[in-house]
Design a protein around this motif. Structure first.
Motif, PDB file in Angstrom:
ATOM      1  N   PRO A 129      18.964  -7.333  92.883  1.00 50.44           N
ATOM      2  CA  PRO A 129      20.144  -6.482  93.151  1.00 50.44           C
ATOM      3  C   PRO A 129      19.993  -5.076  92.565  1.00 50.44           C
ATOM      4  O   PRO A 129      20.425  -4.097  93.179  1.00 50.44           O
ATOM      5  CB  PRO A 129      21.292  -7.250  92.490  1.00 50.44           C
ATOM      6  CG  PRO A 129      20.848  -8.672  92.495  1.00 50.44           C
ATOM      7  CD  PRO A 129      19.364  -8.606  92.250  1.00 50.44           C
ATOM      8  N   ILE A 158      20.261  -1.975  95.217  1.00 43.69           N
ATOM      9  CA  ILE A 158      21.336  -0.999  95.043  1.00 43.69           C
ATOM     10  C   ILE A 158      20.791   0.287  94.412  1.00 43.69           C
ATOM     11  O   ILE A 158      21.159   1.398  94.811  1.00 43.69           O
ATOM     12  CB  ILE A 158      22.456  -1.580  94.161  1.00 43.69           C
ATOM     13  CG1 ILE A 158      22.984  -2.896  94.752  1.00 43.69           C
ATOM     14  CG2 ILE A 158      23.586  -0.572  94.007  1.00 43.69           C
ATOM     15  CD1 ILE A 158      23.663  -2.777  96.071  1.00 43.69           C
ATOM     16  N   TRP A 190      30.505   2.116  92.126  1.00 40.32           N
ATOM     17  CA  TRP A 190      30.172   1.184  93.219  1.00 40.32           C
ATOM     18  C   TRP A 190      28.877   0.443  92.923  1.00 40.32           C
ATOM     19  O   TRP A 190      28.801  -0.785  93.060  1.00 40.32           O
ATOM     20  CB  TRP A 190      30.027   1.967  94.526  1.00 40.32           C
ATOM     21  CG  TRP A 190      29.285   1.224  95.580  1.00 40.32           C
ATOM     22  CD1 TRP A 190      29.757   0.238  96.389  1.00 40.32           C
ATOM     23  CD2 TRP A 190      27.893   1.406  95.928  1.00 40.32           C
ATOM     24  NE1 TRP A 190      28.753  -0.203  97.220  1.00 40.32           N
ATOM     25  CE2 TRP A 190      27.618   0.480  96.968  1.00 40.32           C
ATOM     26  CE3 TRP A 190      26.891   2.250  95.469  1.00 40.32           C
ATOM     27  CZ2 TRP A 190      26.352   0.401  97.550  1.00 40.32           C
ATOM     28  CZ3 TRP A 190      25.644   2.167  96.048  1.00 40.32           C
ATOM     29  CH2 TRP A 190      25.384   1.252  97.069  1.00 40.32           C
ATOM     30  N   SER A 227      29.223  -2.133  89.911  1.00 41.75           N
ATOM     31  CA  SER A 227      29.975  -3.341  90.271  1.00 41.75           C
ATOM     32  C   SER A 227      29.195  -4.205  91.252  1.00 41.75           C
ATOM     33  O   SER A 227      29.174  -5.436  91.136  1.00 41.75           O
ATOM     34  CB  SER A 227      31.334  -2.958  90.867  1.00 41.75           C
ATOM     35  OG  SER A 227      31.178  -2.129  92.011  1.00 41.75           O
ATOM     36  N   ALA A 228      28.512  -3.572  92.214  1.00 43.50           N
ATOM     37  CA  ALA A 228      27.717  -4.332  93.175  1.00 43.50           C
ATOM     38  C   ALA A 228      26.544  -5.016  92.493  1.00 43.50           C
ATOM     39  O   ALA A 228      26.224  -6.178  92.791  1.00 43.50           O
ATOM     40  CB  ALA A 228      27.232  -3.412  94.296  1.00 43.50           C
ATOM     41  N   GLY A 287      26.145  -8.909  92.321  1.00 39.74           N
ATOM     42  CA  GLY A 287      24.926  -9.340  92.993  1.00 39.74           C
ATOM     43  C   GLY A 287      24.013 -10.126  92.072  1.00 39.74           C
ATOM     44  O   GLY A 287      23.361 -11.091  92.498  1.00 39.74           O
ATOM     45  N   VAL A 290      28.554 -12.929  96.882  1.00 40.25           N
ATOM     46  CA  VAL A 290      28.126 -11.788  97.700  1.00 40.25           C
ATOM     47  C   VAL A 290      29.286 -11.287  98.554  1.00 40.25           C
ATOM     48  O   VAL A 290      29.533 -10.072  98.650  1.00 40.25           O
ATOM     49  CB  VAL A 290      26.928 -12.177  98.586  1.00 40.25           C
ATOM     50  CG1 VAL A 290      26.643 -11.088  99.625  1.00 40.25           C
ATOM     51  CG2 VAL A 290      25.697 -12.421  97.736  1.00 40.25           C
ATOM     52  N   ALA A 337      31.664  -9.443  96.403  1.00 37.93           N
ATOM     53  CA  ALA A 337      31.135  -8.190  95.873  1.00 37.93           C
ATOM     54  C   ALA A 337      31.362  -7.015  96.818  1.00 37.93           C
ATOM     55  O   ALA A 337      31.481  -5.874  96.377  1.00 37.93           O
ATOM     56  CB  ALA A 337      29.633  -8.331  95.592  1.00 37.93           C
ATOM     57  N   VAL A 338      31.444  -7.293  98.111  1.00 32.55           N
ATOM     58  CA  VAL A 338      31.586  -6.209  99.087  1.00 32.55           C
ATOM     59  C   VAL A 338      32.923  -5.488  98.932  1.00 32.55           C
ATOM     60  O   VAL A 338      32.955  -4.260  98.704  1.00 32.55           O
ATOM     61  CB  VAL A 338      31.395  -6.739 100.522  1.00 32.55           C
ATOM     62  CG1 VAL A 338      31.694  -5.642 101.532  1.00 32.55           C
ATOM     63  CG2 VAL A 338      29.969  -7.259 100.709  1.00 32.55           C
ATOM     64  N   SER A 362      33.258  -3.912  95.179  1.00 34.07           N
ATOM     65  CA  SER A 362      32.502  -2.677  94.957  1.00 34.07           C
ATOM     66  C   SER A 362      33.088  -1.521  95.760  1.00 34.07           C
ATOM     67  O   SER A 362      33.075  -0.370  95.301  1.00 34.07           O
ATOM     68  CB  SER A 362      31.028  -2.888  95.325  1.00 34.07           C
ATOM     69  OG  SER A 362      30.890  -3.241  96.690  1.00 34.07           O
ATOM     70  N   SER A 416      27.019  -1.926 101.856  1.00 36.93           N
ATOM     71  CA  SER A 416      27.036  -2.928 100.782  1.00 36.93           C
ATOM     72  C   SER A 416      26.626  -4.288 101.307  1.00 36.93           C
ATOM     73  O   SER A 416      25.891  -5.029 100.628  1.00 36.93           O
ATOM     74  CB  SER A 416      28.433  -3.002 100.153  1.00 36.93           C
ATOM     75  OG  SER A 416      28.795  -1.771  99.564  1.00 36.93           O
ATOM     76  N   LEU A 458      23.405  -6.150  99.630  1.00 39.96           N
ATOM     77  CA  LEU A 458      23.663  -7.380  98.871  1.00 39.96           C
ATOM     78  C   LEU A 458      23.067  -8.608  99.552  1.00 39.96           C
ATOM     79  O   LEU A 458      22.533  -9.494  98.882  1.00 39.96           O
ATOM     80  CB  LEU A 458      25.170  -7.549  98.662  1.00 39.96           C
ATOM     81  CG  LEU A 458      25.796  -6.565  97.668  1.00 39.96           C
ATOM     82  CD1 LEU A 458      27.320  -6.550  97.808  1.00 39.96           C
ATOM     83  CD2 LEU A 458      25.400  -6.922  96.236  1.00 39.96           C
TER      84      LEU A 458
END
Length: 266
Positions: free
Chosen positions: A139, A143, A172, A175-176, A180, A196, A199-200, A203, A240, A244
């Motif tokens: 992740p 990211i 963003w 947090s992702a 993740g 996952v 998370a979208v 984030s 995202s 992810l």
């Protein structure tokens, strides 16, 4: 009938183990199967082995050149595809009206599964990156590659990055990456992919520090419909999803064990 099915399932499960331990594992499973009472219990046991992952040892670098090439390709995909998509998406996400909102909603909703499918395809053509990067760090790789590109993009055109944009994008990214990473560690698969999915929108909230209700005035059926419309059409949501899903698909990919590595052609 059940006995034959059970033995077929065990044979299928054994094929996914290294050749030097395959016969031993199959004999052990058959002994345990014979000791179980009832056909249903035996079928459940055989089916669980058939769908479970085999034990995997730590990944071993067996083709440094090939794996490095996969890592470079992975970097290009992670940094390039979202940037291309964001540029294309500006054409249909910068304005809304009653005449366009319907097709924008359909395009946005269709882009989410398309982003997930593209992520899986990209993950499968860059599997060598898993020999160079630990699963828990994937992740960060996915990211972080895009965040670095976003930070450097203005410099390429002779401008300084916008500090407020960098700060919101950093929230963003953090947090992702956090969710993740939890998804990459989580078991079973339903929990991992559930993280996952969570998370979208989470984030996205950190990116905007709130809820951008751009559906108000265009989608008037309910607040829920406005919320879903906003998630469907916002480009960062699609990006995202791509990043992810890419990271989690690779993180959950079975690793090659040492006996399998030795058997691979050079």
């Amino acid at each position: 009938m059940i006995r034959r099915l059970c033995h077929a399932l065990l044979t299928s499960a054994a094929r996914r183990w290294p050749a030097d331990v395959r016969a031993e594992m199959l004999a052990e499973w058959r002994a345990e199967l014979h000791a179980l009472p009832g056909g249903v219990r035996r079928l459940q046991y055989a089916a669980s082995l058939a769908v479970s992952r085999p034990h995997r040892e730590a990944a071993v670098v067996v083709r440094p050149g090939r794996n490095f090439a996969h890592a470079v390709l992975s970097l290009v995909l992670l940094a390039g595809l979202p940037m291309v998509y964001m540029d294309l998406a500006l054409g249909w996400t910068t304005g809304y009206s009653e005449d366009t909102v319907t097709w924008q909603a359909w395009v946005g909703a269709g882009s989410i599964p398309a982003a997930a499918g593209l992520a899986i395809i990209c993950a499968r053509v860059t599997t060598g990156v898993t020999q160079l990067i630990r699963p828990v760090l994937l992740p960060v790789w996915s990211i972080g590659s895009l965040y670095a590109t976003l930070a450097a993009w203005p410099l390429l055109s002779g401008h300084l990055p916008n500090r407020s944009h960098l700060a919101s994008t950093a929230l963003w990214a953090l947090s992702a990456v956090a969710l993740g990473t939890l998804a990459a560690r989580a078991r079973p698969a339903v929990v991992s992919w559930g993280l996952v999915a969570a998370a979208v929108p989470v984030s996205f909230w950190f990116l905007t520090m709130g809820f951008e209700n751009i559906g108000a005035g265009y989608v008037s059926s309910s607040p829920l419909a406005e919320y879903l419309f906003t998630l469907a059409v916002r480009t960062p949501v699609h990006v995202s999803v791509f990043l992810l899903v890419y990271a989690n698909h690779l993180a959950r990919r079975p690793r090659a064990s040492a006996p399998e590595v030795a058997a691979m052609p050079s």
